[in-house]
Design a protein around this motif. Sequence first.
Motif, PDB file in Angstrom:
ATOM      1  N   ASP A 125       0.817  -1.211   0.000  1.00  0.00           N
ATOM      2  CA  ASP A 125       0.000   0.000   0.000  1.00  0.00           C
ATOM      3  C   ASP A 125       0.854   1.265   0.000  1.00  0.00           C
ATOM      4  N   LEU A 126       2.069   1.182   0.524  1.00  0.00           N
ATOM      5  CA  LEU A 126       2.956   2.349   0.538  1.00  0.00           C
ATOM      6  C   LEU A 126       3.494   2.683  -0.848  1.00  0.00           C
ATOM      7  N   PHE A 127       3.550   1.720  -1.717  1.00  0.00           N
ATOM      8  CA  PHE A 127       4.212   1.875  -3.015  1.00  0.00           C
ATOM      9  C   PHE A 127       3.266   2.257  -4.151  1.00  0.00           C
ATOM     10  N   THR A 128       1.979   2.276  -3.885  1.00  0.00           N
ATOM     11  CA  THR A 128       0.996   2.534  -4.934  1.00  0.00           C
ATOM     12  C   THR A 128       0.233   3.824  -4.672  1.00  0.00           C
ATOM     13  N   ASP A 129      -0.139   4.500  -5.740  1.00  0.00           N
ATOM     14  CA  ASP A 129      -0.878   5.748  -5.637  1.00  0.00           C
ATOM     15  C   ASP A 129      -2.310   5.488  -5.189  1.00  0.00           C
ATOM     16  N   HIS A 130      -2.886   6.488  -4.529  1.00  0.00           N
ATOM     17  CA  HIS A 130      -4.244   6.384  -4.004  1.00  0.00           C
ATOM     18  C   HIS A 130      -5.081   7.554  -4.503  1.00  0.00           C
ATOM     19  N   ASP A 131      -6.254   7.284  -5.055  1.00  0.00           N
ATOM     20  CA  ASP A 131      -7.163   8.336  -5.490  1.00  0.00           C
ATOM     21  C   ASP A 131      -7.556   9.198  -4.295  1.00  0.00           C
ATOM     22  N   GLY A 132      -7.610  10.498  -4.510  1.00  0.00           N
ATOM     23  CA  GLY A 132      -8.039  11.410  -3.470  1.00  0.00           C
ATOM     24  C   GLY A 132      -6.983  11.723  -2.432  1.00  0.00           C
ATOM     25  N   GLU A 133      -5.795  11.231  -2.624  1.00  0.00           N
ATOM     26  CA  GLU A 133      -4.705  11.449  -1.672  1.00  0.00           C
ATOM     27  C   GLU A 133      -4.208  12.898  -1.796  1.00  0.00           C
ATOM     28  N   SER A 134      -4.054  13.581  -0.679  1.00  0.00           N
ATOM     29  CA  SER A 134      -3.511  14.939  -0.720  1.00  0.00           C
ATOM     30  C   SER A 134      -2.017  14.886  -1.023  1.00  0.00           C
ATOM     31  N   GLU A 163      -0.197  13.728   2.098  1.00  0.00           N
ATOM     32  CA  GLU A 163      -0.360  12.292   2.333  1.00  0.00           C
ATOM     33  C   GLU A 163       0.497  11.482   1.368  1.00  0.00           C
ATOM     34  N   ARG A 164       0.486  11.886   0.093  1.00  0.00           N
ATOM     35  CA  ARG A 164       1.293  11.184  -0.902  1.00  0.00           C
ATOM     36  C   ARG A 164       2.775  11.294  -0.570  1.00  0.00           C
ATOM     37  N   TYR A 165       3.214  12.488  -0.226  1.00  0.00           N
ATOM     38  CA  TYR A 165       4.621  12.698   0.093  1.00  0.00           C
ATOM     39  C   TYR A 165       5.049  11.825   1.277  1.00  0.00           C
ATOM     40  N   ALA A 166       4.253  11.806   2.321  1.00  0.00           N
ATOM     41  CA  ALA A 166       4.584  11.005   3.512  1.00  0.00           C
ATOM     42  C   ALA A 166       4.621   9.520   3.171  1.00  0.00           C
ATOM     43  N   ARG A 167       3.645   9.059   2.394  1.00  0.00           N
ATOM     44  CA  ARG A 167       3.598   7.646   1.997  1.00  0.00           C
ATOM     45  C   ARG A 167       4.808   7.293   1.144  1.00  0.00           C
TER      46      ARG A 167
END
Length: 91
Positions: A27-36, A39-43
Motif C-alpha cells: 500500500d505504501l508503493f501505490t498511488d491512491h485516489d483522493g490522496e492529498s 499524504e502522498r509525500y509522507a507515503r
Amino acid sequence: MNRAADLRALLDAVLKAGPACGPDTADLFTDHDGESFEERYAREQQAKAICWSCPALSACEAYYLALRPADGVWAGLSQEDRDGLRAQAVA
C-alpha cells in the motif's frame, strides 16, 4: 526471448534478491485516489526508506526500467523523481 519472458526473468531476479517490500507494505508503493499532496509525500517517503535499505534495489531498478510503470514508487523513486530524471537526460 520475448518481452514477457524478459520481464519474468527480471522479476525472478528481484524475488531472488530478497526484496524488503512485500504484501504487507504494498500500500505504501501505490498511488491512491483522493490522496492529498502531503499524504502522498509522507507515503512515498516511507516507501523510499524501505527501498534504500533493500537488497533487491538494483534488480528492482532493472525491472522497473523494463516495465516502465506509470505510477508508484519503484527502486526508491517516485513517478515525479523518474520524470525529473528523464527531463534531465533529455536536456
